[in-house]
Design a protein around this motif. Sequence first.
Motif, PDB file in Angstrom:
ATOM      1  N   ASP A 159       0.840  -1.188   0.000  1.00  0.00           N
ATOM      2  CA  ASP A 159       0.000   0.000   0.000  1.00  0.00           C
ATOM      3  C   ASP A 159       0.882   1.246   0.000  1.00  0.00           C
ATOM      4  O   ASP A 159       1.661   1.474   0.926  1.00  0.00           O
ATOM      5  CB  ASP A 159      -0.905  -0.009   1.233  1.00  0.00           C
ATOM      6  CG  ASP A 159      -1.955   1.098   1.193  1.00  0.00           C
ATOM      7  OD1 ASP A 159      -1.909   1.928   0.268  1.00  0.00           O
ATOM      8  OD2 ASP A 159      -2.811   1.109   2.089  1.00  0.00           O
ATOM      9  N   LEU A 160       0.758   2.058  -1.042  1.00  0.00           N
ATOM     10  CA  LEU A 160       1.526   3.294  -1.134  1.00  0.00           C
ATOM     11  C   LEU A 160       0.742   4.494  -0.631  1.00  0.00           C
ATOM     12  O   LEU A 160       1.266   5.603  -0.595  1.00  0.00           O
ATOM     13  CB  LEU A 160       1.954   3.536  -2.591  1.00  0.00           C
ATOM     14  CG  LEU A 160       2.818   2.460  -3.235  1.00  0.00           C
ATOM     15  CD1 LEU A 160       3.150   2.848  -4.663  1.00  0.00           C
ATOM     16  CD2 LEU A 160       4.088   2.232  -2.431  1.00  0.00           C
ATOM     17  N   GLY A 161      -0.508   4.268  -0.247  1.00  0.00           N
ATOM     18  CA  GLY A 161      -1.344   5.357   0.203  1.00  0.00           C
ATOM     19  C   GLY A 161      -2.067   6.027  -0.955  1.00  0.00           C
ATOM     20  O   GLY A 161      -1.665   5.910  -2.118  1.00  0.00           O
ATOM     21  N   GLY A 162      -3.143   6.694  -0.637  1.00  0.00           N
ATOM     22  CA  GLY A 162      -3.908   7.378  -1.667  1.00  0.00           C
ATOM     23  C   GLY A 162      -4.572   6.439  -2.654  1.00  0.00           C
ATOM     24  O   GLY A 162      -4.833   6.820  -3.806  1.00  0.00           O
ATOM     25  N   GLY A 163      -4.818   5.213  -2.234  1.00  0.00           N
ATOM     26  CA  GLY A 163      -5.453   4.240  -3.127  1.00  0.00           C
ATOM     27  C   GLY A 163      -4.516   3.611  -4.129  1.00  0.00           C
ATOM     28  O   GLY A 163      -4.964   2.913  -5.050  1.00  0.00           O
ATOM     29  N   MET A 164      -3.202   3.805  -3.970  1.00  0.00           N
ATOM     30  CA  MET A 164      -2.214   3.243  -4.890  1.00  0.00           C
ATOM     31  C   MET A 164      -1.543   2.021  -4.258  1.00  0.00           C
ATOM     32  O   MET A 164      -1.215   2.018  -3.065  1.00  0.00           O
ATOM     33  CB  MET A 164      -1.168   4.293  -5.255  1.00  0.00           C
ATOM     34  CG  MET A 164      -1.718   5.503  -5.987  1.00  0.00           C
ATOM     35  SD  MET A 164      -0.430   6.696  -6.384  1.00  0.00           S
ATOM     36  CE  MET A 164       0.604   5.703  -7.483  1.00  0.00           C
TER      37      MET A 164
END
Length: 600
Positions: free
Chosen positions: A352-357
């Motif tokens: 999970d890279l954050g921001g839905g990425m």
Amino acid sequence: MSDQQEEEDLRMALRMSMQNFPPEPKRSKPREAAISPAMTTPEDSRRFQRELMATAAEKRMVAAAKSAPSKNARSRDLGIKEAEMKSKETNLGNELSEEEAYHLFSMVFGSGVSKDILVQWSNQGIRFSPDPETSMGLVQHEGGPCGVLATIQAFVLKHLLFFPDELGKVAANIPHNLNSRRSSKSQYVVSNNFSAFTEDAKTRALVKSMSEILFLCGNNKRAVIATLSALSDRIEGSEGSPKDMISAHALEDLSIESASDLQKVLRVDTFTSPTNAFKRLEAMIPIFQGRMGALLFLISALLSRGLDCVQADRDDPSLPLVTAPFGHASQEIVNLLLCGQAVPNVFDGRMDLGGGMFLKGIPTSVEVGFLTLLESLNFCKVGQNLKCPKWPIWVVGSESHYTVLFALDTAVQDENELEERESQIRKAFDAQDQSGGGGFISVEAFHQVLRETSIQLPSDKLDSLCSSGFIVWSEFWQVILDLDKNLGGLKDSTGQMGRKIFDLYHFNGIAKSDLNGSQPGGESPVQRPRLTKLRVSVPPRWTPEEFMADVAVLPGTAGSESSGKDTEVAKPQHAPLADCIRTRWPRAVCNWIGEPPSIV
């Protein structure tokens, strides 16, 4: 008018009774032609009708007594219907549309592919080595398709080494049918007499491996087999003829340089039945052994997965799967063949890279695994799904090539007390590692790891590890090794916990000149792949200083391969492959006889 119609119907019945095939359709006739001169009275007409009916009944009885032809006809009808049903499943002879061909070609090679790369991928068949010592291996003559060949090789070894009794069966090769897999907890050792495999056994292992991979790509629901339209019909109709010669002759002037060329020559069959897919692959194996075999199998795997699904698997679908400038198979190709999804990364699950990425990794456990030199250089982190496969076979990646590492003893995968605890702690640590495999986590994440693994660190050790604001795995692990077991550590007063010795084999399919293999009296060297046996020793622990000083390692207990061999192991030798092996077995040192094993 009704009398005339009845007369015509009776005449029709008479003709049907006297024939074994349907009559011609009735046609309207002139009135005068339809009336018989003899039928002058109603009584005569009725008598003639009764005679016609009696004659028709007699003919039907005779036909019933001679019903064999009609039974054959019914059998033919059933055969036709069965063939039609099968054709609905296989879609024999389908061609790709121009749009599909363009999408496929650009996905694999991109828009600016060089002619050299196309030549590499159009001149590599899937063939076994003619050299007796390496005859179980697929030989590679062209650079580029090694990722496809090495992955197929890994599955072939699985079937040859661990399922030899099932090679005679047709469809026992599909992953969801492998519930009879021997548990690694019950040790299983196979022979190292690789030259003993017959040509038939190797071919069937190859067909089973190809079918298994394609159904894996097709989510165990379908397999798409891509062949060449110029060859399929010739191969199918060549009973008694040398199929390899037919294939070679037909491929002489064939080239694929564009999506248009691909669309013209490709023939695609889709199968939902493992048995039918196996038979089709078995019949078409001369095509895959021909010079376009590796490319055709890659296309088969991509179509089995579905082109849209392949693009959805990838983090960057704009890049070609065959990488420039040297035409190497990308990690996405290798992962597709290993786990059925064209994901680009080798860690477990998703990051999970954050921001839905998200970055996509290996979703599940696999039959055969993967190790890479890049992990030893800290460029990536291979997850447990690839590092600990169901069978002790690994595709090995370097910067420019793929080879295969394997063991004959399933006990090499068994974890002793030290390894089992290390795997548990490392898995919890990696789950909190958001650095992409860098081997460090935040203080908050570190406390979560301690809770999950029931580790109770003394306050001085905890403060020391957290003083820099992040925790490095190597420092944390050294603390664990000095921590008492009742606190969750692995302190060992005997110094013997975790010691093991075992043998591995490394296969490099690139044909290399071997002067020692020349024929007696011959001047030219033999071109053969390379097979190296390695003795691997894993001491319970060592320090960098000990390793750099080449301290000899004493053997201990391990699988049956090392039993009874209580001699001192030679000083460790170094090669890039040894660095790969240490990513799977930390602290391992390796020895071999002859030239160092090559992963390039």
